[in-house]
Design a protein around this motif. Structure first.
Motif, PDB file in Angstrom:
ATOM      1  N   LYS A  96       0.889  -1.226  -0.050  1.00  0.00           N
ATOM      2  CA  LYS A  96      -0.204  -0.066   0.115  1.00  0.00           C
ATOM      3  C   LYS A  96       1.035   1.085   0.118  1.00  0.00           C
ATOM      4  CE  LYS A  96      -3.597  -2.542   0.282  1.00  0.00           C
ATOM      5  NZ  LYS A  96      -4.486  -2.823  -0.850  1.00  0.00           N
ATOM      6  N   VAL A  97       0.464   2.295  -0.728  1.00  0.00           N
ATOM      7  CA  VAL A  97       1.260   3.441  -0.924  1.00  0.00           C
ATOM      8  C   VAL A  97       0.851   4.680  -0.314  1.00  0.00           C
ATOM      9  CG1 VAL A  97       2.381   2.724  -3.070  1.00  0.00           C
ATOM     10  CG2 VAL A  97       0.403   4.087  -3.141  1.00  0.00           C
ATOM     11  N   GLY A  98      -0.523   4.555   0.356  1.00  0.00           N
ATOM     12  CA  GLY A  98      -1.141   5.852   0.852  1.00  0.00           C
ATOM     13  C   GLY A  98      -2.521   5.328   1.414  1.00  0.00           C
ATOM     14  N   GLN A  99      -3.398   6.658   1.868  1.00  0.00           N
ATOM     15  CA  GLN A  99      -4.770   6.176   2.304  1.00  0.00           C
ATOM     16  C   GLN A  99      -5.368   7.476   1.971  1.00  0.00           C
ATOM     17  OE1 GLN A  99      -4.369   4.771   6.434  1.00  0.00           O
ATOM     18  NE2 GLN A  99      -4.530   7.144   7.132  1.00  0.00           N
ATOM     19  N   VAL A 100      -6.648   7.307   1.684  1.00  0.00           N
ATOM     20  CA  VAL A 100      -7.639   8.380   1.670  1.00  0.00           C
ATOM     21  C   VAL A 100      -8.945   7.840   2.268  1.00  0.00           C
ATOM     22  CG1 VAL A 100      -6.963   9.180  -0.579  1.00  0.00           C
ATOM     23  CG2 VAL A 100      -8.800   7.140  -0.539  1.00  0.00           C
ATOM     24  N   THR A 101      -9.722   8.851   2.749  1.00  0.00           N
ATOM     25  CA  THR A 101     -10.936   8.535   3.591  1.00  0.00           C
ATOM     26  C   THR A 101     -12.118   8.357   2.616  1.00  0.00           C
ATOM     27  OG1 THR A 101     -11.700  10.800   3.798  1.00  0.00           O
ATOM     28  CG2 THR A 101      -9.959   9.883   5.528  1.00  0.00           C
ATOM     29  N   ARG A 102     -13.368   7.718   2.933  1.00  0.00           N
ATOM     30  CA  ARG A 102     -14.330   7.723   2.448  1.00  0.00           C
ATOM     31  C   ARG A 102     -15.048   8.950   2.082  1.00  0.00           C
ATOM     32  NH1 ARG A 102     -15.389   2.467   1.793  1.00  0.00           N
ATOM     33  NH2 ARG A 102     -14.830   1.092   3.512  1.00  0.00           N
ATOM     34  N   GLN A 103     -14.765   9.841   2.763  1.00  0.00           N
ATOM     35  CA  GLN A 103     -15.401  11.600   2.636  1.00  0.00           C
ATOM     36  C   GLN A 103     -14.554  11.876   1.362  1.00  0.00           C
ATOM     37  OE1 GLN A 103     -18.037  12.850   3.669  1.00  0.00           O
ATOM     38  NE2 GLN A 103     -17.678  14.531   2.499  1.00  0.00           N
ATOM     39  N   GLN A 104     -13.207  11.830   1.398  1.00  0.00           N
ATOM     40  CA  GLN A 104     -12.449  12.295   0.321  1.00  0.00           C
ATOM     41  C   GLN A 104     -12.911  11.640  -1.092  1.00  0.00           C
ATOM     42  OE1 GLN A 104      -8.662  11.578   2.035  1.00  0.00           O
ATOM     43  NE2 GLN A 104      -8.260  13.628   2.063  1.00  0.00           N
ATOM     44  N   LEU A 105     -13.319  10.154  -1.096  1.00  0.00           N
ATOM     45  CA  LEU A 105     -13.757   9.570  -2.354  1.00  0.00           C
ATOM     46  C   LEU A 105     -15.083  10.427  -2.767  1.00  0.00           C
ATOM     47  CD1 LEU A 105     -12.725   5.786  -1.455  1.00  0.00           C
ATOM     48  CD2 LEU A 105     -11.636   7.543  -2.910  1.00  0.00           C
ATOM     49  N   LYS A 106     -15.877  10.709  -1.641  1.00  0.00           N
ATOM     50  CA  LYS A 106     -17.119  11.044  -2.218  1.00  0.00           C
ATOM     51  C   LYS A 106     -17.167  12.432  -2.613  1.00  0.00           C
ATOM     52  CE  LYS A 106     -20.322   8.608   1.075  1.00  0.00           C
ATOM     53  NZ  LYS A 106     -21.279   8.872   2.102  1.00  0.00           N
ATOM     54  N   GLU A 107     -15.972  13.022  -2.230  1.00  0.00           N
ATOM     55  CA  GLU A 107     -15.852  14.460  -3.013  1.00  0.00           C
ATOM     56  C   GLU A 107     -15.317  14.359  -4.246  1.00  0.00           C
ATOM     57  OE1 GLU A 107     -12.864  16.484  -0.579  1.00  0.00           O
ATOM     58  OE2 GLU A 107     -14.058  16.403   1.188  1.00  0.00           O
ATOM     59  N   ILE A 108     -14.361  13.241  -4.753  1.00  0.00           N
ATOM     60  CA  ILE A 108     -13.860  13.087  -5.928  1.00  0.00           C
ATOM     61  C   ILE A 108     -14.812  12.386  -6.846  1.00  0.00           C
ATOM     62  CG2 ILE A 108     -12.601  11.655  -7.248  1.00  0.00           C
ATOM     63  CD1 ILE A 108     -10.553  11.436  -5.097  1.00  0.00           C
ATOM     64  N   ALA A 109     -15.883  11.607  -6.134  1.00  0.00           N
ATOM     65  CA  ALA A 109     -16.943  11.054  -7.088  1.00  0.00           C
ATOM     66  C   ALA A 109     -18.060  12.225  -7.252  1.00  0.00           C
ATOM     67  CB  ALA A 109     -17.886  10.255  -6.062  1.00  0.00           C
ATOM     68  N   SER A 110     -18.361  13.236  -6.325  1.00  0.00           N
ATOM     69  CA  SER A 110     -19.222  14.262  -6.676  1.00  0.00           C
ATOM     70  C   SER A 110     -18.468  15.188  -7.997  1.00  0.00           C
ATOM     71  CB  SER A 110     -19.385  15.218  -5.529  1.00  0.00           C
ATOM     72  OG  SER A 110     -18.405  15.708  -5.056  1.00  0.00           O
ATOM     73  N   ARG A 111     -17.265  15.483  -7.849  1.00  0.00           N
ATOM     74  CA  ARG A 111     -16.523  16.059  -9.111  1.00  0.00           C
ATOM     75  C   ARG A 111     -16.743  15.223 -10.219  1.00  0.00           C
ATOM     76  NH1 ARG A 111     -10.381  18.339  -8.419  1.00  0.00           N
ATOM     77  NH2 ARG A 111     -10.450  19.384 -10.311  1.00  0.00           N
ATOM     78  N   LYS A 112     -16.682  13.952 -10.339  1.00  0.00           N
ATOM     79  CA  LYS A 112     -16.655  13.204 -11.578  1.00  0.00           C
ATOM     80  C   LYS A 112     -18.104  12.687 -12.189  1.00  0.00           C
ATOM     81  CE  LYS A 112     -13.473  10.781 -12.963  1.00  0.00           C
ATOM     82  NZ  LYS A 112     -12.819  11.658 -14.026  1.00  0.00           N
ATOM     83  N   LEU A 113     -19.002  12.974 -11.236  1.00  0.00           N
ATOM     84  CA  LEU A 113     -20.114  12.300 -11.564  1.00  0.00           C
ATOM     85  C   LEU A 113     -20.631  12.341 -12.954  1.00  0.00           C
ATOM     86  CD1 LEU A 113     -22.488  10.561 -10.012  1.00  0.00           C
ATOM     87  CD2 LEU A 113     -23.505  12.774  -9.357  1.00  0.00           C
ATOM     88  N   ALA A 114     -20.744  13.656 -13.516  1.00  0.00           N
ATOM     89  CA  ALA A 114     -21.035  13.740 -14.873  1.00  0.00           C
ATOM     90  C   ALA A 114     -20.488  12.844 -15.878  1.00  0.00           C
ATOM     91  CB  ALA A 114     -21.020  14.989 -15.379  1.00  0.00           C
ATOM     92  N   ASP A 115     -19.114  12.449 -15.499  1.00  0.00           N
ATOM     93  CA  ASP A 115     -18.343  11.607 -16.471  1.00  0.00           C
ATOM     94  C   ASP A 115     -18.207  10.175 -15.949  1.00  0.00           C
ATOM     95  OD1 ASP A 115     -17.618  13.854 -17.665  1.00  0.00           O
ATOM     96  OD2 ASP A 115     -15.933  14.248 -16.650  1.00  0.00           O
ATOM     97  N   LEU A 116     -18.795   9.853 -15.081  1.00  0.00           N
ATOM     98  CA  LEU A 116     -18.856   8.269 -14.522  1.00  0.00           C
ATOM     99  C   LEU A 116     -20.280   7.711 -15.040  1.00  0.00           C
ATOM    100  CD1 LEU A 116     -17.573   8.497 -10.968  1.00  0.00           C
ATOM    101  CD2 LEU A 116     -16.078   7.696 -12.852  1.00  0.00           C
ATOM    102  N   ASN A 117     -20.240   6.288 -15.331  1.00  0.00           N
ATOM    103  CA  ASN A 117     -21.330   5.581 -15.609  1.00  0.00           C
ATOM    104  C   ASN A 117     -21.802   4.974 -14.137  1.00  0.00           C
ATOM    105  OD1 ASN A 117     -22.990   3.851 -17.162  1.00  0.00           O
ATOM    106  ND2 ASN A 117     -21.705   2.208 -17.467  1.00  0.00           N
ATOM    107  N   ALA A 118     -22.502   6.000 -13.544  1.00  0.00           N
ATOM    108  CA  ALA A 118     -23.052   5.774 -12.356  1.00  0.00           C
ATOM    109  C   ALA A 118     -24.358   6.792 -12.196  1.00  0.00           C
ATOM    110  CB  ALA A 118     -22.198   6.149 -11.150  1.00  0.00           C
ATOM    111  N   ASP A 119     -25.434   6.357 -11.538  1.00  0.00           N
ATOM    112  CA  ASP A 119     -26.756   6.902 -11.350  1.00  0.00           C
ATOM    113  C   ASP A 119     -26.621   7.931 -10.123  1.00  0.00           C
ATOM    114  OD1 ASP A 119     -27.727   5.765 -13.669  1.00  0.00           O
ATOM    115  OD2 ASP A 119     -28.493   4.071 -12.503  1.00  0.00           O
ATOM    116  N   ASP A 120     -25.958   7.433  -9.112  1.00  0.00           N
ATOM    117  CA  ASP A 120     -26.036   8.366  -7.838  1.00  0.00           C
ATOM    118  C   ASP A 120     -24.776   8.470  -7.370  1.00  0.00           C
ATOM    119  OD1 ASP A 120     -25.868   5.989  -6.788  1.00  0.00           O
ATOM    120  OD2 ASP A 120     -27.432   5.918  -5.463  1.00  0.00           O
ATOM    121  N   LEU A 121     -24.735   9.344  -6.325  1.00  0.00           N
ATOM    122  CA  LEU A 121     -23.348   9.667  -5.652  1.00  0.00           C
ATOM    123  C   LEU A 121     -22.607   8.304  -4.959  1.00  0.00           C
ATOM    124  CD1 LEU A 121     -21.081  11.831  -4.982  1.00  0.00           C
ATOM    125  CD2 LEU A 121     -22.447  12.479  -3.168  1.00  0.00           C
TER     126      LEU A 121
END
Length: 141
Positions: A96-121
């Motif tokens: 493992k090279v590092g770590q991120v929190t689930r909250q940080q992942l949600k921030e990235i997901a909200s930023r990329k939501l339009a470009d991802l193949n997903a319906d919700d956050l």
């Protein structure tokens, strides 16, 4: 009447720092696009993303004019930035090279939501979490 589309080109350029050098110049030059004009417009629109890799989809028309759409930076680039690592692990299941929190992942997901193949956050966050795991970045609560 709509213009007739000649081709679509997908590139990844550093935000605010695109140059006519490869890969931009050759990709646009072979279709007769004004490279200098594209570089100037791209750099103006991405000056707030200095140096961050930014995907762009360029539509070239028969009359050699063009339009382009900016996409959000790749998830791996955003994860590396948040985790503070230079690159992902060569063996993500062992090292493992590092770590991120689930909250940080949600921030990235909200930023990329339009470009991802997903319906919700939540679904988008799971996609980003999978990317982080494949890079050898640990996800913590």
């Amino acid at each position: 009447m709509a213009k007739e589309i000649l081709t679509k080109i997908k590139l990844q350029c550093p935000g605010g720092q695109a140059t006519p050098a490869p890969p931009v110049g050759p990709a646009l030059g072979q279709h007769g696009v004004n490279i200098g004009q594209f570089v100037k417009q791209f750099n103006d629109k991405t000056k707030d993303l200095q140096g961050m890799v930014t995907p762009v989809e360029i539509t070239v028309f028969k009359d050699k004019s063009f339009t382009f759409i900016l996409k959000s930076p790749p998830a791996s680039v955003l994860i590396k930035q948040l985790a503070g690592v230079a690159k992902g692990s060569a063996e993500p299941n062992k090292q493992k090279v590092g770590q991120v929190t689930r909250q940080q992942l949600k921030e990235i997901a909200s930023r990329k939501l339009a470009d991802l193949n997903a319906d919700d956050l939540e679904a988008a966050a799971k996609v980003i979490e999978g990317t982080a795991r494949n890079m050898g970045v640990r996800v913590v609560d």
